[in-house]
Design a protein around this motif. Structure first.
Motif, PDB file in Angstrom:
ATOM      1  N   GLY A   1       9.257   6.937  -8.681  1.00  0.00           N
ATOM      2  CA  GLY A   1       9.694   6.825 -10.251  1.00  0.00           C
ATOM      3  C   GLY A   1      10.589   7.845 -10.653  1.00  0.00           C
ATOM      4  O   GLY A   1      10.533   8.888 -10.487  1.00  0.00           O
ATOM      5  N   GLY A   2      12.001   7.453 -11.039  1.00  0.00           N
ATOM      6  CA  GLY A   2      12.736   8.322 -11.649  1.00  0.00           C
ATOM      7  C   GLY A   2      13.449   9.191 -10.495  1.00  0.00           C
ATOM      8  O   GLY A   2      13.733   8.649  -9.633  1.00  0.00           O
ATOM      9  N   ASP A   3      13.511  10.403 -10.598  1.00  0.00           N
ATOM     10  CA  ASP A   3      14.131  11.273  -9.585  1.00  0.00           C
ATOM     11  C   ASP A   3      13.154  11.959  -8.775  1.00  0.00           C
ATOM     12  O   ASP A   3      13.345  12.387  -7.919  1.00  0.00           O
ATOM     13  N   VAL A   4      11.755  11.340  -9.093  1.00  0.00           N
ATOM     14  CA  VAL A   4      10.728  11.730  -8.212  1.00  0.00           C
ATOM     15  C   VAL A   4      10.649  11.147  -6.864  1.00  0.00           C
ATOM     16  O   VAL A   4      10.744   9.959  -6.661  1.00  0.00           O
ATOM     17  N   ARG A   5      10.334  12.006  -5.744  1.00  0.00           N
ATOM     18  CA  ARG A   5      10.070  11.286  -4.427  1.00  0.00           C
ATOM     19  C   ARG A   5       8.817  11.874  -3.753  1.00  0.00           C
ATOM     20  O   ARG A   5       8.390  12.988  -4.163  1.00  0.00           O
ATOM     21  N   GLU A   6       8.510  10.905  -3.063  1.00  0.00           N
ATOM     22  CA  GLU A   6       7.138  11.513  -2.195  1.00  0.00           C
ATOM     23  C   GLU A   6       7.655  11.611  -0.909  1.00  0.00           C
ATOM     24  O   GLU A   6       8.312  10.777  -0.250  1.00  0.00           O
ATOM     25  N   LEU A   7       7.508  13.104  -0.269  1.00  0.00           N
ATOM     26  CA  LEU A   7       7.757  13.053   0.965  1.00  0.00           C
ATOM     27  C   LEU A   7       6.444  13.158   1.899  1.00  0.00           C
ATOM     28  O   LEU A   7       5.410  14.221   1.673  1.00  0.00           O
ATOM     29  N   THR A   8       6.678  12.488   3.177  1.00  0.00           N
ATOM     30  CA  THR A   8       5.216  12.818   3.912  1.00  0.00           C
ATOM     31  C   THR A   8       6.105  13.324   5.268  1.00  0.00           C
ATOM     32  O   THR A   8       6.996  12.653   5.771  1.00  0.00           O
ATOM     33  N   ALA A   9       5.565  14.241   5.856  1.00  0.00           N
ATOM     34  CA  ALA A   9       5.913  14.960   6.909  1.00  0.00           C
ATOM     35  C   ALA A   9       4.974  14.806   8.228  1.00  0.00           C
ATOM     36  O   ALA A   9       3.850  15.081   7.937  1.00  0.00           O
ATOM     37  N   GLU A  10       5.367  14.112   9.298  1.00  0.00           N
ATOM     38  CA  GLU A  10       4.346  14.026  10.475  1.00  0.00           C
ATOM     39  C   GLU A  10       5.187  14.586  11.623  1.00  0.00           C
ATOM     40  O   GLU A  10       5.991  14.378  12.076  1.00  0.00           O
ATOM     41  N   ALA A  11       4.052  15.524  12.010  1.00  0.00           N
ATOM     42  CA  ALA A  11       4.436  16.178  13.336  1.00  0.00           C
ATOM     43  C   ALA A  11       3.932  15.635  14.509  1.00  0.00           C
ATOM     44  O   ALA A  11       2.574  15.317  14.556  1.00  0.00           O
TER      45      ALA A  11
ATOM     46  N   GLY B   1      -0.688   8.661  15.548  1.00  0.00           N
ATOM     47  CA  GLY B   1      -0.798   9.617  16.636  1.00  0.00           C
ATOM     48  C   GLY B   1      -0.143  11.023  16.218  1.00  0.00           C
ATOM     49  O   GLY B   1       0.094  11.890  17.290  1.00  0.00           O
ATOM     50  N   ALA B   2       0.131  11.272  15.074  1.00  0.00           N
ATOM     51  CA  ALA B   2       0.951  12.604  14.553  1.00  0.00           C
ATOM     52  C   ALA B   2      -0.252  13.786  14.857  1.00  0.00           C
ATOM     53  O   ALA B   2      -1.562  13.533  14.458  1.00  0.00           O
ATOM     54  N   THR B   3       0.319  14.792  15.229  1.00  0.00           N
ATOM     55  CA  THR B   3      -0.528  16.159  15.281  1.00  0.00           C
ATOM     56  C   THR B   3      -0.863  16.742  13.895  1.00  0.00           C
ATOM     57  O   THR B   3      -2.110  17.251  13.924  1.00  0.00           O
ATOM     58  N   ARG B   4      -0.208  16.444  12.950  1.00  0.00           N
ATOM     59  CA  ARG B   4      -0.382  16.950  11.660  1.00  0.00           C
ATOM     60  C   ARG B   4       0.516  16.402  10.680  1.00  0.00           C
ATOM     61  O   ARG B   4       1.609  15.700  11.013  1.00  0.00           O
ATOM     62  N   VAL B   5      -0.075  16.115   9.332  1.00  0.00           N
ATOM     63  CA  VAL B   5       0.631  15.366   8.300  1.00  0.00           C
ATOM     64  C   VAL B   5       0.465  16.150   7.087  1.00  0.00           C
ATOM     65  O   VAL B   5      -0.686  16.605   6.677  1.00  0.00           O
ATOM     66  N   LYS B   6       1.462  16.087   6.371  1.00  0.00           N
ATOM     67  CA  LYS B   6       1.609  16.750   5.146  1.00  0.00           C
ATOM     68  C   LYS B   6       2.363  16.000   4.118  1.00  0.00           C
ATOM     69  O   LYS B   6       3.530  15.380   4.297  1.00  0.00           O
ATOM     70  N   THR B   7       1.994  15.894   2.874  1.00  0.00           N
ATOM     71  CA  THR B   7       2.512  15.013   1.808  1.00  0.00           C
ATOM     72  C   THR B   7       2.634  15.937   0.591  1.00  0.00           C
ATOM     73  O   THR B   7       1.781  16.375   0.169  1.00  0.00           O
ATOM     74  N   LEU B   8       4.073  15.727   0.018  1.00  0.00           N
ATOM     75  CA  LEU B   8       4.269  16.601  -1.476  1.00  0.00           C
ATOM     76  C   LEU B   8       5.099  15.502  -2.210  1.00  0.00           C
ATOM     77  O   LEU B   8       5.730  14.795  -1.789  1.00  0.00           O
ATOM     78  N   ARG B   9       5.111  16.013  -3.279  1.00  0.00           N
ATOM     79  CA  ARG B   9       6.015  15.531  -4.259  1.00  0.00           C
ATOM     80  C   ARG B   9       7.248  16.196  -4.609  1.00  0.00           C
ATOM     81  O   ARG B   9       6.885  17.512  -5.039  1.00  0.00           O
ATOM     82  N   LEU B  10       8.489  15.685  -4.903  1.00  0.00           N
ATOM     83  CA  LEU B  10       9.645  16.393  -5.193  1.00  0.00           C
ATOM     84  C   LEU B  10       9.895  15.852  -6.483  1.00  0.00           C
ATOM     85  O   LEU B  10      10.239  14.794  -6.673  1.00  0.00           O
TER      86      LEU B  10
END
Length: 159
Positions: free
Chosen positions: A135-145, A3-12
């Protein structure tokens, strides 16, 4: 997409990158904004929260993990209400903290860790941020509006 209006994913790639992304979000928050954070222990929620507080101009000395106090109100550019739901078991527990009254007042932005423990805490209009170990210090961030203001916030945050 649930039901999210918008979704974005990135790696940190580092905790510092996560913090910097939080600073950017904190600078964009307006009264009435609600951001819910989801992620396992060590996924980066605290780095993001500290960044958001810095971006909202909350003095660094005021920022603490509210795991035991449950709710911390911070004074900055706007009031920032930080809640940690980890130790709560249900909506009634959260209700007794007074946090919901702060959210309803709408004079500040709300930042809620462990939103998945009591998802009904989130108002209809909110931004959900999910952090995962990659993995390690890497994170995946998914933001849902969810809703138009949250979609606008997401777009400005993760251009």
């Amino acid at each position: 997409m649930s039901g999210a209006t918008r979704v974005k994913t990135l790696r940190l790639s580092s905790p510092e990158e996560t913090h910097a992304l939080g600073v950017r979000l904190g600078g964009l928050l307006r009264p009435g904004d609600f951001v819910g954070l989801i992620g396992d222990l060590g996924a980066g929620k605290t780095h993001l929260v500290r960044g958001v507080a810095e971006g909202a101009e909350v003095p660094r000395s005021e920022v603490a993990s509210p795991t035991f106090a449950i709710v911390y109100p911070y004074s900055g550019r706007i009031p920032l209400y930080h809640a940690d739901l980890y130790r709560l078991t249900n909506y009634d527990d959260l209700y007794s903290t007074g946090f919901l009254d702060m959210v309803e007042a709408g004079d500040g932005a709300s930042l809620v860790e462990w939103l998945d423990r009591i998802p009904e805490t989130a108002p209809r209009e909110h931004l959900r941020v999910i952090l995962r170990h990659a993995g390690g210090d890497v994170r995946e961030l998914t933001a849902e509006a969810f809703g138009s203001r949250s979609a606008e916030l997401l777009d400005a945050w993760l251009k």
